[in-house]
Write a protein that holds these residues in place. Structure first.
Motif, PDB file in Angstrom:
ATOM      1  N   GLU A 249       7.630 -73.669  58.974  1.00 52.77           N
ATOM      2  CA  GLU A 249       7.437 -72.223  59.129  1.00 52.77           C
ATOM      3  C   GLU A 249       7.475 -71.829  60.602  1.00 52.77           C
ATOM      4  O   GLU A 249       8.108 -70.833  60.978  1.00 52.77           O
ATOM      5  CB  GLU A 249       6.110 -71.812  58.500  1.00 52.77           C
ATOM      6  CG  GLU A 249       5.856 -70.312  58.552  1.00 52.77           C
ATOM      7  CD  GLU A 249       4.558 -69.920  57.877  1.00 52.77           C
ATOM      8  OE1 GLU A 249       4.217 -68.724  57.916  1.00 52.77           O
ATOM      9  OE2 GLU A 249       3.872 -70.802  57.314  1.00 52.77           O
TER      10      GLU A 249
ATOM     11  N   ARG B  41       4.491 -81.457  56.541  1.00 49.73           N
ATOM     12  CA  ARG B  41       3.654 -80.310  56.896  1.00 49.73           C
ATOM     13  C   ARG B  41       4.499 -79.034  56.844  1.00 49.73           C
ATOM     14  O   ARG B  41       5.276 -78.745  57.761  1.00 49.73           O
ATOM     15  CB  ARG B  41       3.066 -80.489  58.299  1.00 49.73           C
ATOM     16  CG  ARG B  41       2.138 -81.668  58.458  1.00 49.73           C
ATOM     17  CD  ARG B  41       1.658 -81.781  59.896  1.00 49.73           C
ATOM     18  NE  ARG B  41       0.840 -80.656  60.294  1.00 49.73           N
ATOM     19  CZ  ARG B  41       0.825 -80.118  61.514  1.00 49.73           C
ATOM     20  NH1 ARG B  41       1.630 -80.589  62.457  1.00 49.73           N
ATOM     21  NH2 ARG B  41       0.049 -79.099  61.797  1.00 49.73           N
TER      22      ARG B  41
ATOM     23  N   GLU C 119       3.793 -76.112  57.513  1.00 47.99           N
ATOM     24  CA  GLU C 119       3.541 -75.209  58.637  1.00 47.99           C
ATOM     25  C   GLU C 119       4.455 -75.505  59.818  1.00 47.99           C
ATOM     26  O   GLU C 119       4.764 -74.612  60.612  1.00 47.99           O
ATOM     27  CB  GLU C 119       2.070 -75.263  59.067  1.00 47.99           C
ATOM     28  CG  GLU C 119       1.548 -76.632  59.464  1.00 47.99           C
ATOM     29  CD  GLU C 119       0.886 -77.384  58.321  1.00 47.99           C
ATOM     30  OE1 GLU C 119      -0.134 -78.059  58.565  1.00 47.99           O
ATOM     31  OE2 GLU C 119       1.395 -77.306  57.177  1.00 47.99           O
TER      32      GLU C 119
END
Length: 325
Positions: free
Chosen positions: A118, A113, A115
């Protein structure tokens, strides 16, 4: 006798802090109960920022289990390696290994993932190099001797309980993961039944002159819930299994190979698919006579705690005694 696993990820899409605290307490109580009835391991995992409250801190949960139990292992499958500071993780695992007298098993993957990377300010494009650094650092740190880390001399104490080091496996479904495990002489944990990847790993061990082994999921690895009346349980609680299945599906690209992979969009489709199964104690015993491992998921997808207890008690008081007889 199959290897038995009770899995907890503490998901609850409708939780309040108060209800989630009760769920965490129930999971620890269930771990104690499973420990007393001969279950082999508690399994947990790591995900961040999930709206359904997926457990982000598996080692904190493991510490709670170890503090309350005597013999059961905890398998963290898997951590997202590049999100962790290598030195801090080496210390954390060493302390847990000492607390538990060697009952911790850590599977290090790189996740899927972007994200999560991030949110933690970690470069997704460098995840392979960061994983190499993490694993190499852990192995050096656990010797207890000084070593060079990013240009400076460091030493990690205390030394772990387990020799030569705590149980550490490399997880993944790629040749890069298999090569990484082989190069470092670490066991390999494919994320699905991938015999061709096991063959590649063995070839790479020969290439690097290392020795290792593969913890391969079976070709049939359903997530199980026990009930005296599966039809009723599917009707009343099937949405909890579907919630988890659809969450996983939303995270996994077509290139991800996973033992937990579903394309279902309804409870009926999920039941027919067989990734999640609600079985009677008799059916559980039959599965245990032909499968190498059984994975139970009593609190799946925000399952009510009382239903989770019903499932676990059927396992421990009805099915397991017959499998061990």
């Amino acid at each position: 006798m199959p290897f038995t696993v009770v899995r907890f990820n503490l998901v609850d899409p409708h939780a309040t802090p108060e209800s989630l605290a009760l769920r965490y307490r129930a999971a620890l109580d269930m771990a104690v109960y499973a420990d007393g009835h001969g279950v082999d391991t508690v399994q947990t995992e790591e995900h961040h920022g999930a709206v359904n409250n997926w457990l982000p801190a598996p080692f904190a949960f493991a510490a709670g289990v170890f503090g309350a139990t005597q013999r059961i292992a905890v398998t963290v499958s898997a951590i997202i390696g590049p999100l962790h500071d290598p030195l801090r993780l080496a210390e954390e695992i060493a302390v847990l290994d000492l607390m538990s007298r060697g009952r911790l098993v850590t599977v290090a993957g790189i996740g899927y993932r972007p994200e999560e990377y991030e949110a933690h300010g970690v470069d997704w494009g460098r995840r392979g190099k960061l994983q190499d650094l993490l694993l190499e650092t852990l192995l050096q740190a656990w010797t207890g001797e000084p070593f060079t880390y990013r240009g400076r001399t460091v030493r990690v104490t205390p030394r772990p309980y387990t020799r030569p080091h705590p149980m550490l496996l490399v997880g993944g479904s790629s040749q890069a993961a298999a090569r990484r495990a082989a190069r470092l002489g670490l066991p390999f944990f494919p994320s699905a039944h991938l015999p061709e990847l096991e063959t590649y790993y063995t070839e790479q061990c020969a290439r690097y002159g290392t020795e290792g082994w593969t913890m391969m999921p079976g070709a049939e690895t359903p997530l199980l819930h026990l009930s005296e009346d599966p039809d009723r349980t599917w009707a009343e609680y099937g949405e909890h299994f579907l919630h988890e299945a659809r969450t996983y599906a939303s995270w996994q690209s077509k290139d991800i190979r996973s033992a937990v992979r579903s394309t279902a969009s309804t409870v009926a489709e999920l039941r027919a698919e067989g990734v999640y199964r609600i079985v009677t104690p008799d059916e559980c015993v039959e599965l245990g006579q032909r499968l190498e491992s059984l994975v139970f998921h009593p609190l799946c997808g925000g399952m009510p705690v009382e239903e989770g207890w019903r499932s676990l008690r059927l396992l421990c008081e009805n099915a397991l005694p017959r499998l061990t007889a």
